[in-house]
Design an enzyme around this catalytic site. Structure first.
Site, PDB file in Angstrom:
ATOM      1  N   CYS A   1      -8.052  22.028 -25.855  1.00 49.40           N
ATOM      2  CA  CYS A   1      -7.011  21.023 -25.660  1.00 49.40           C
ATOM      3  C   CYS A   1      -7.018  20.066 -26.857  1.00 49.40           C
ATOM      4  CB  CYS A   1      -7.285  20.271 -24.356  1.00 49.40           C
ATOM      5  SG  CYS A   1      -8.746  19.182 -24.453  1.00 49.40           S
TER       6      CYS A   1
ATOM      7  N   HIS B   1     -15.627  18.413 -20.903  1.00 51.32           N
ATOM      8  CA  HIS B   1     -15.150  19.777 -21.144  1.00 51.32           C
ATOM      9  C   HIS B   1     -16.300  20.572 -21.760  1.00 51.32           C
ATOM     10  CE1 HIS B   1     -10.538  18.900 -21.373  1.00 51.32           C
ATOM     11  NE2 HIS B   1     -11.128  18.182 -20.421  1.00 51.32           N
TER      12      HIS B   1
ATOM     13  N   CYS C   1     -10.485  18.305 -27.366  1.00 47.23           N
ATOM     14  CA  CYS C   1     -11.541  19.192 -27.863  1.00 47.23           C
ATOM     15  C   CYS C   1     -11.266  19.656 -29.289  1.00 47.23           C
ATOM     16  CB  CYS C   1     -11.715  20.370 -26.915  1.00 47.23           C
ATOM     17  SG  CYS C   1     -12.351  19.847 -25.288  1.00 47.23           S
TER      18      CYS C   1
ATOM     19  N   GLU D   1     -16.474  22.442 -24.323  1.00 42.94           N
ATOM     20  CA  GLU D   1     -16.580  22.313 -25.778  1.00 42.94           C
ATOM     21  C   GLU D   1     -17.297  21.024 -26.176  1.00 42.94           C
ATOM     22  OE1 GLU D   1     -13.832  22.968 -23.897  1.00 42.94           O
ATOM     23  OE2 GLU D   1     -12.191  23.599 -25.206  1.00 42.94           O
TER      24      GLU D   1
END
Length: 161
Positions: free
Chosen positions: A90, A60, A93, A62
């Protein structure tokens, strides 16, 4: 140029950089989410989603930006950092933000399906965890949401003839 003459990278401008990362991710066939890490007004890391390219379910934006920031700063403790991301993080993260001791999170669009920084959960402000961080949502939210909704609409429409 003196320090007073250096323009300040405010939340709006930093989110613009995260949006640039989201656009680049989109151009690579990834879900268009982008993130940047800023410390002392300087961008120290920037990334877009790379799950498909990996293939890596943890890639991801992040997570990638946090990894880059830790290397750039020489520490995993990112207490002076602000992470800007186009979509509310999410659970994975948000957990990484807490684990990295990030000082502040700024996100664009809320995520009604997985948002863990105020929408479904609030991992960043849970006093039961070992760290809490300041969270600001809704920065350039319309623009951040549009890039995602347009990307998914194009995917549903299929290839152009």
């Amino acid at each position: 140029m003196t320090t007073a003459e250096i323009p300040c990278l405010d939340d709006d401008a930093a989110m613009g950089l995260a949006l640039d990362e989201a656009r680049a991710a989109s151009a690579s066939g990834e879900v268009p989410v982008g993130a940047v890490v800023v410390v002392g007004g300087e961008v120290v890391a920037a990334a877009g989603n790379q799950r498909e390219a990996g293939p890596d379910p943890t890639a991801h934006a992040e997570i990638l930006a946090l990894r880059q920031a830790a290397v750039a700063l020489g520490t995993w403790r990112l207490t002076a950092a602000t992470l800007y991301v186009t979509l509310e993080p999410c659970p994975m993260c948000a957990g990484a933000l807490v684990a990295a001791r990030v000082g502040r999170l700024v996100f664009g669009a809320p995520d009604p399906k997985a948002g863990s920084c105020g929408t479904l959960y609030n991992l960043c402000a849970d006093p039961r965890l070992n760290h809490e961080l300041a969270v600001k949502g809704g920065v350039r939210a319309v623009e951040c949401a549009e890039i995602l909704s347009n990307w998914f609409a194009a995917r549903r429409a299929g290839p152009n003839p």
